[in-house]
Scaffold this active site. Structure first.
Site, PDB file in Angstrom:
ATOM      1  N   LYS A   1      39.832  46.544  26.551  1.00  0.00           N
ATOM      2  CA  LYS A   1      38.904  47.071  27.561  1.00  0.00           C
ATOM      3  C   LYS A   1      38.720  48.573  27.433  1.00  0.00           C
ATOM      4  O   LYS A   1      37.683  49.109  27.836  1.00  0.00           O
ATOM      5  CB  LYS A   1      39.415  46.773  28.959  1.00  0.00           C
ATOM      6  CG  LYS A   1      39.848  45.347  29.195  1.00  0.00           C
ATOM      7  CD  LYS A   1      38.666  44.441  29.391  1.00  0.00           C
ATOM      8  CE  LYS A   1      39.136  43.005  29.514  1.00  0.00           C
ATOM      9  NZ  LYS A   1      38.194  42.123  30.112  1.00  0.00           N
TER      10      LYS A   1
HETATM   11  C1  LIG Z   1      43.956  40.632  26.904  1.00  0.00           C
HETATM   12  C2  LIG Z   1      42.661  39.940  27.135  1.00  0.00           C
HETATM   13  N1  LIG Z   1      42.231  39.065  26.224  1.00  0.00           N
HETATM   14  C3  LIG Z   1      41.085  38.404  26.385  1.00  0.00           C
HETATM   15  C4  LIG Z   1      40.293  38.571  27.495  1.00  0.00           C
HETATM   16  C5  LIG Z   1      39.014  37.817  27.611  1.00  0.00           C
HETATM   17  O1  LIG Z   1      37.921  38.653  27.358  1.00  0.00           O
HETATM   18  P1  LIG Z   1      36.478  38.292  27.926  1.00  0.00           P
HETATM   19  O2  LIG Z   1      36.615  38.210  29.399  1.00  0.00           O
HETATM   20  O3  LIG Z   1      35.612  39.397  27.470  1.00  0.00           O
HETATM   21  O4  LIG Z   1      36.128  36.977  27.354  1.00  0.00           O
HETATM   22  C6  LIG Z   1      40.705  39.475  28.481  1.00  0.00           C
HETATM   23  C7  LIG Z   1      39.929  39.743  29.714  1.00  0.00           C
HETATM   24  O5  LIG Z   1      38.794  39.778  29.821  1.00  0.00           O
HETATM   25  C8  LIG Z   1      41.895  40.188  28.282  1.00  0.00           C
HETATM   26  O6  LIG Z   1      42.288  41.092  29.172  1.00  0.00           O
HETATM   27  N1  LIG Z   2      40.168  39.585  31.770  1.00  0.00           N
HETATM   28  C1  LIG Z   2      39.500  40.515  32.581  1.00  0.00           C
HETATM   29  C2  LIG Z   2      38.677  39.871  33.631  1.00  0.00           C
HETATM   30  C3  LIG Z   2      37.485  40.711  33.921  1.00  0.00           C
HETATM   31  O1  LIG Z   2      36.620  40.601  32.873  1.00  0.00           O
HETATM   32  P1  LIG Z   2      35.488  41.613  32.500  1.00  0.00           P
HETATM   33  O2  LIG Z   2      35.582  41.739  31.028  1.00  0.00           O
HETATM   34  O3  LIG Z   2      34.246  41.009  32.987  1.00  0.00           O
HETATM   35  O4  LIG Z   2      35.726  42.921  33.172  1.00  0.00           O
HETATM   36  C4  LIG Z   2      40.488  41.522  33.118  1.00  0.00           C
HETATM   37  O5  LIG Z   2      41.434  41.757  32.431  1.00  0.00           O
HETATM   38  O6  LIG Z   2      40.337  42.061  34.172  1.00  0.00           O
END
Ligand SMILES: Cc1ncc(COP(=O)(O)O)c(C=O)c1O
Ligand SMILES: N[C@@H](CCOP(=O)(O)O)C(=O)O
Length: 470
Positions: free
Chosen positions: A112
């Site tokens: 993120k």
């Molecule tokens: C460590 C981790 N892996 C995978 C994901 C999944 O990613 P996305 O929600 O973009 O599919 C998340 C949260 O979104 C995460 O925090």
């Molecule tokens: N896995 C995410 C959930 C939120 O997802 P987002 O990518 O839409 O912000 C988290 O870790 O908070």
């Protein structure tokens, strides 16, 4: 570049407004009116470029009209200057076919950071001239919250209200949020799941009592700028492994479908992608949608990969819109059906077109643990539970042996140390800069998972803004 809503009735906006708005006023998500294209020659010329230069080149078409190239490059240099690895998102080879794309070298140890470090600077850039104030309302299953808080703590034009599901994030994730004591950061633990928190956030964008008084914005991947920044590392990995001259497959641990949608965007922009593997845990709505066209939420099961404990995947709407000939009215109808029944079916066209690029796989807890053990025993790599789900999927999907398969390593194993230790017997230590995290003071409020209580809480603390955007 102009952006349109997936539900067809909100006004088209420029990048600057889309970034500040977060969600469209009709409840839809913004997507670019068209996908920018790179030729094979342009992709070949990306090889060997520093990450920030590549990032600015990949993102430039998306920000056209709102930011010039020099400013974008400078923001990238500032954002990625905080990463602990010079390559920003380095690749690590595991065996003859498998690679890890390490996305956890940012300040909060998860992918993120790649988008949120930049988004924090974009907010500042777009708010600096004028007396504007944003009220960011976010939902997190752990990683978005910590990355957004790191990126926005202490920024003068922004307040952050971050909702996390009480007891359903790891201790390190919680503390990365709750130990940030800056006055503009408000952590709220709610009773319920991430989906409940996310539903409240989306509802707030539709609540005139809130949007008339506060300038509400988003840091979740409903905000287009998040995904735009994630497209970059698909190009970085692709060209490092031979694109445009060979196809690459990516295995992506998936929850809200943001990260893997960024891979789809890269493919639409010309990156030769053999397959996008959607890797889920037992919260497998996306696996069922891709294999059987059944998009139905079944209640969330807490797992050792809590950031993927999601059943309502926001960005799937962006994919269905694009695969459904960009028919906003039809998309609005499909989402109404889903909102009411918590279930819908993909149209035959959406399902068949998704199958042309996406494959999916689901990992049980045992399969996730086995993948963590495989990684450490066979390759010496300690991976986190989410990455392990990606690796499980990468190794279980049959692909031609000459196609490199890149698993996105979405978090550092130390964020989930108890789960990693239970699977492998090895305790992953936190990096030095976070070594005292478990001793720091925490501050957060607990609220019931009830929209009215949460919106009253926010209304009592947010700054009224005379210039609402919705
Ligand atoms: C460590 C981790 N892996 C995978 C994901 C999944 O990613 P996305 O929600 O973009 O599919 C998340 C949260 O979104 C995460 O925090
Ligand atoms: N896995 C995410 C959930 C939120 O997802 P987002 O990518 O839409 O912000 C988290 O870790 O908070």
């Amino acid at each position: 570049m102009e952006y349109v809503s997936t539900r067809g009735s909100a006004s088209a906006l420029e990048f600057r407004e889309v970034t500040l708005a977060g969600l469209a006023s009709d409840g839809g998500l913004y997507v670019p009116r068209h996908w920018p294209q790179f030729t094979a020659e342009q992709i070949a010329a990306m090889a060997g470029k520093p990450y920030c230069q590549l990032a600015a080149e990949v993102m430039a078409p998306f920000v056209a009209g709102s930011l010039d190239f020099a400013c974008l490059l400078q923001l990238c240099e500032q954002a990625y200057g905080r990463f602990a690895h010079g390559a920003v998102t380095p690749l690590r080879q595991l065996d003859a076919q498998h690679w890890l794309l390490e996305l956890f070298h940012g300040p909060t140890l998860a992918f993120k950071d790649v988008a949120l470090q930049l988004l924090g600077l974009l907010f500042e850039e777009f708010l600096k001239d004028g007396d504007r104030h944003l009220t960011v309302v976010g939902a997190t299953s752990g990683d978005t919250g910590s990355a957004a808080i790191d990126a926005l703590a202490g920024r003068p034009h922004v307040d952050v209200f971050m909702l996390h599901p009480k007891g359903r994030v790891s201790e390190v994730q919680r503390r990365q949020m709750t130990t940030v004591l800056a006055g503009n950061i408000h952590n709220i633990a709610i009773d319920g799941s991430f989906d409940d928190a996310q539903a409240m956030v989306k509802r707030m964008f539709q609540d005139r009592a809130m949007t008339d008084r506060f300038r509400i914005s988003a840091v979740n991947s409903i905000n287009w700028a998040r995904l735009m920044a994630q497209v970059v590392y698909y190009f970085a990995a692709g060209v490092a492994l031979g694109a445009p001259y060979r196809k690459i497959a990516f295995s992506v641990p998936t929850g809200n479908f943001g990260d893997v949608f960024a891979g789809y965007v890269a493919a639409r922009m010309g990156l030769p992608v053999e397959r996008l593997i959607v890797a889920t845990n037992v919260n497998d709505i996306l696996h069922r949608a891709i294999t059987t066209a059944d998009y139905s939420a079944q209640g969330v099961t807490p797992t050792a990969a809590p950031s993927m404990d999601i059943q309502v995947s926001s960005n799937f709407e962006r994919l269905l819109f694009d695969l459904g000939d960009r028919d906003g009215a039809a998309m609005a109808g499909q989402m109404r059906e889903f909102d009411q029944a918590k279930a819908m079916r993909l149209t035959p066209a959406q399902h068949q077109r998704a199958g042309a690029l996406f494959t999916s796989a689901r990992a049980t807890g045992d399969e996730m643990d086995a993948a963590m053990r495989w990684a450490v025993e066979t390759t010496g790599e300690l991976v986190d539970p989410h990455t392990a789900i990606g690796l499980h999927a990468a190794r279980s999907v049959a692909l031609p042996p000459h196609v490199p398969v890149v698993t996105l390593a979405t978090a550092h194993p130390a964020k989930f140390a108890p789960a990693v230790k239970a699977a492998t017997g090895i305790h992953p230590p936190l990096p030095d800069r976070l070594a005292d995290l478990l001793e720091r003071e925490e501050r957060f409020d607990e609220l019931p998972g009830d929209y009215d209580t949460v919106s009253r809480y926010i209304a009592a603390r947010a700054k009224v803004c005379a210039d609402p955007i919705h």
